[in-house]
Design a protein around this motif. Sequence first.
Motif, mmCIF file in Angstrom:
data_model
loop_
_atom_site.group_PDB
_atom_site.id
_atom_site.type_symbol
_atom_site.label_atom_id
_atom_site.label_comp_id
_atom_site.label_asym_id
_atom_site.label_seq_id
_atom_site.Cartn_x
_atom_site.Cartn_y
_atom_site.Cartn_z
ATOM 1 N N VAL A 31 0.770 -0.906 -0.088
ATOM 2 C CA VAL A 31 -0.320 -0.020 0.521
ATOM 3 C C VAL A 31 0.521 1.442 -0.045
ATOM 4 N N ALA A 32 1.676 1.122 1.103
ATOM 5 C CA ALA A 32 3.110 2.318 0.892
ATOM 6 C C ALA A 32 3.943 2.643 -0.187
ATOM 7 N N LEU A 33 3.660 1.673 -1.204
ATOM 8 C CA LEU A 33 4.900 1.336 -2.548
ATOM 9 C C LEU A 33 3.490 2.478 -3.643
ATOM 10 N N ILE A 34 2.447 1.685 -3.873
ATOM 11 C CA ILE A 34 1.346 2.126 -4.431
ATOM 12 C C ILE A 34 1.074 3.632 -4.199
ATOM 13 N N ASP A 35 1.078 4.006 -2.536
ATOM 14 C CA ASP A 35 0.671 5.292 -2.121
ATOM 15 C C ASP A 35 1.540 6.190 -2.759
ATOM 16 N N ARG A 36 3.064 5.758 -3.276
ATOM 17 C CA ARG A 36 3.915 6.901 -3.612
ATOM 18 C C ARG A 36 4.010 7.029 -4.590
ATOM 19 N N LEU A 37 3.788 5.870 -5.528
ATOM 20 C CA LEU A 37 3.873 5.843 -6.879
ATOM 21 C C LEU A 37 2.353 6.851 -7.832
ATOM 22 N N SER A 38 1.669 6.816 -6.769
ATOM 23 C CA SER A 38 0.116 7.268 -7.256
ATOM 24 C C SER A 38 0.778 8.870 -7.253
ATOM 25 N N ALA A 39 1.011 8.786 -6.767
ATOM 26 C CA ALA A 39 1.661 10.909 -6.645
ATOM 27 C C ALA A 39 2.980 10.997 -7.782
ATOM 28 N N PHE A 40 3.256 10.245 -8.227
ATOM 29 C CA PHE A 40 3.718 10.803 -9.094
ATOM 30 C C PHE A 40 3.689 10.957 -10.547
ATOM 31 N N GLY A 41 2.451 11.121 -10.485
ATOM 32 C CA GLY A 41 1.682 11.760 -11.836
ATOM 33 C C GLY A 41 1.245 10.298 -13.115
ATOM 34 N N PHE A 42 1.649 8.900 -12.456
ATOM 35 C CA PHE A 42 1.071 7.937 -12.965
ATOM 36 C C PHE A 42 -1.269 7.978 -13.221
ATOM 37 N N ARG A 43 -1.108 7.640 -14.285
ATOM 38 C CA ARG A 43 -2.871 7.737 -14.645
ATOM 39 C C ARG A 43 -3.655 6.367 -14.369
ATOM 40 N N ARG A 44 -2.408 5.802 -14.425
ATOM 41 C CA ARG A 44 -2.954 4.133 -14.805
ATOM 42 C C ARG A 44 -1.851 3.136 -13.436
ATOM 43 N N ILE A 45 -2.359 2.811 -12.900
ATOM 44 C CA ILE A 45 -0.954 1.858 -11.804
ATOM 45 C C ILE A 45 -2.532 0.250 -11.545
ATOM 46 N N GLU A 46 -1.212 -0.371 -11.531
ATOM 47 C CA GLU A 46 -2.117 -2.082 -11.967
ATOM 48 C C GLU A 46 -1.662 -2.884 -10.528
ATOM 49 N N ALA A 47 -2.718 -2.232 -9.669
ATOM 50 C CA ALA A 47 -2.470 -2.273 -7.927
ATOM 51 C C ALA A 47 -2.705 -3.709 -7.404
ATOM 52 N N GLY A 48 -2.714 -4.795 -7.946
ATOM 53 C CA GLY A 48 -2.761 -6.168 -7.833
ATOM 54 C C GLY A 48 -3.827 -6.999 -7.925
ATOM 55 N N SER A 49 -4.035 -8.061 -7.963
ATOM 56 C CA SER A 49 -4.267 -9.180 -8.613
ATOM 57 C C SER A 49 -5.982 -9.987 -8.097
ATOM 58 N N PHE A 50 -6.508 -10.591 -8.407
ATOM 59 C CA PHE A 50 -8.047 -11.545 -8.117
ATOM 60 C C PHE A 50 -7.720 -12.511 -8.560
ATOM 61 N N VAL A 51 -6.560 -13.519 -7.801
ATOM 62 C CA VAL A 51 -7.141 -14.323 -8.843
ATOM 63 C C VAL A 51 -6.864 -15.757 -7.177
ATOM 64 N N SER A 52 -6.415 -17.072 -8.013
ATOM 65 C CA SER A 52 -5.977 -18.196 -6.495
ATOM 66 C C SER A 52 -4.669 -17.607 -5.394
ATOM 67 N N PRO A 53 -4.979 -17.548 -4.784
ATOM 68 C CA PRO A 53 -4.084 -17.155 -3.671
ATOM 69 C C PRO A 53 -2.830 -18.320 -3.683
ATOM 70 N N LYS A 54 -4.144 -19.399 -3.846
ATOM 71 C CA LYS A 54 -2.597 -20.531 -3.640
ATOM 72 C C LYS A 54 -1.918 -21.092 -5.602
ATOM 73 N N ALA A 55 -2.579 -20.095 -6.568
ATOM 74 C CA ALA A 55 -1.961 -19.905 -7.929
ATOM 75 C C ALA A 55 -0.594 -18.865 -7.425
ATOM 76 N N VAL A 56 -0.446 -17.110 -6.697
ATOM 77 C CA VAL A 56 0.011 -16.636 -7.139
ATOM 78 C C VAL A 56 -0.271 -16.400 -5.106
ATOM 79 N N PRO A 57 0.521 -16.946 -4.050
ATOM 80 C CA PRO A 57 0.522 -16.305 -2.950
ATOM 81 C C PRO A 57 0.737 -14.994 -2.319
ATOM 82 N N ALA A 58 1.828 -14.325 -3.330
ATOM 83 C CA ALA A 58 2.220 -13.391 -3.311
ATOM 84 C C ALA A 58 1.579 -12.120 -2.945
#
Lengths: 311, 311
Positions: A31-58
């Motif tokens: 969250v801290a990383l995304i909040d800092r990124l979004s202050a840099f002027g990006f119009r679009r940020i891929e912030a996360g995913s909603f896949v199976s936690p087993k497939a991508v635990p990270a």
Amino acid sequence: MNATPDIIIQEVCPRDGLQIEPVIVSTQRKVALIDRLSAFGFRRIEAGSFVSPKAVPALADGEAVFRSIVRRKTVVFVALVPNLRGAERALAAGADELNFVMSASVTHNRANMGMDHEGSLSALAEAAAATAGRIPVNATLATAFGCPFEGEQDEGKVLRLIEAYLCFGARSITLADTTGMANPKLVRQRVKSVLGLVPREALTLHFHNTRGLGLVNVMAAFDAGALRFDASLGGLGGCPFAPGASGNVCTEDLVNLCEEIGLNTGLDLAGLIALSRELPSIVGHPGPGQVVKAGRSCELHPAPLRITLTD
Amino acid sequence: MNATPDIIIQEVCPRDGLQIEPVIVSTQRKVALIDRLSAFGFRRIEAGSFVSPKAVPALADGEAVFRSIVRRKTVVFVALVPNLRGAERALAAGADELNFVMSASVTHNRANMGMDHEGSLSALAEAAAATAGRIPVNATLATAFGCPFEGEQDEGKVLRLIEAYLCFGARSITLADTTGMANPKLVRQRVKSVLGLVPREALTLHFHNTRGLGLVNVMAAFDAGALRFDASLGGLGGCPFAPGASGNVCTEDLVNLCEEIGLNTGLDLAGLIALSRELPSIVGHPGPGQVVKAGRSCELHPAPLRITLTD
């Protein structure tokens, strides 16, 4: 920083960058990383995913990430979803846009998504229906420039799959070079062909720097009319078939290139470089980005009395 | 491999690559490296230098290297020389061509060569005279795209120095981006201007990948009409002002790019990759090259049952 950008860079580090890291980054740090990124002027940020936690635990904490980040009206926060279940989760968590993925290569799609194209397109249709038009759906065509199992991908097939994407509910398209097999000649041809199906505002190019061609391919795509590009802070995000190779196109390296040639990105390059230099404290290792090591060209050095012979 | 190449790549690893390495590679290993390189189809290899052994101890064995390598009629073995003394040594050792260096930036030239432009041009004239026309002299203009001390370099000055080079005995010219400050816009402009003074067969571009733009700049220069490019096996050779940053354009990465877009290099890419993979046993560390890690795009992988979600 407020002029209309000449090139639109979507930051994908929080999703594509962190996905492959062996260390699981805490929700708070994401969250801290995304909040800092979004202050840099990006119009679009891929912030996360909603896949199976087993497939991508990270990335199992998609809900918590989307609920905790500071929202800005100027930033579209995108969520990667593989199916209806993912779309429902992303909608409930307040994602601004969904990003769906299917591979041009059916072999890769079976390995990556566990289904054929028909299954993936049905899943896209279900996900798109679930949005009820409230938020847009982008559809990514992975391995669009080559598959590590099948090799080259026929352009006719790529175009047919994009038409199917549009037909099944996608409002915009990403062509992804999943394992860095694109080259500038192929990129120019494919971008020109795909721009016959979607306007440039609705096309994103997603290149990996696996074989050192990430920025070369961005330039080729831009010359061919593309406008939107994915990039990842520090160049994080790799390819499981090229251990040690570079990952996504590095955001700050791309922004530096754009600034050097006079393309306005609307982004804060100094801020990006400073944040990228903190990545080792988040993921435990430096990324493959170059400008974090070398600094910008405008950062001059004091002249020494005598240095080694160099050219 | 015998068709006329579309692009000419000069291998500079034995000189520019090894020059900055902390380990001193033995003469025997240098000779073995050059002999293997010259079997891969290079028309030009910068095999060593004849500078002060105090300034560059790693290359103090220029005579022994030039006397021991296997000569091939198809390969021009180039020797870097800073002055008359170097030229005499290189001539005695049987170099096929001399490469002289001066920086566009006078601040860099003072630090690197210990003299102003006048002194360097006199040294070039003496070196050229010493050849008595038996072998050609190439003259490299370092920091031609920017200086780490002075910043941008005025195009008028660059063109005047090239005219002086030609006037003082140089038969061909190299524009060197010593610390990776070039960008494709500047490269296109400068190559077009310089091609007004020298034919494309007599112009070499020497890029460093310090900020990730090496291959981008090669493509820009090629598009602008350039034909000859320096590159270093494994991407060896760095910049003292960017610790940890990439060095010269990596030969096998450039050859791979050329092959992918259908440009004939006349070089044995598989051999180059295999040799580059041996560099850690010679210099003690892996280089920054990417294709050595990732393999070529045509090297496919067996499809797994299921991999992690990737795009």
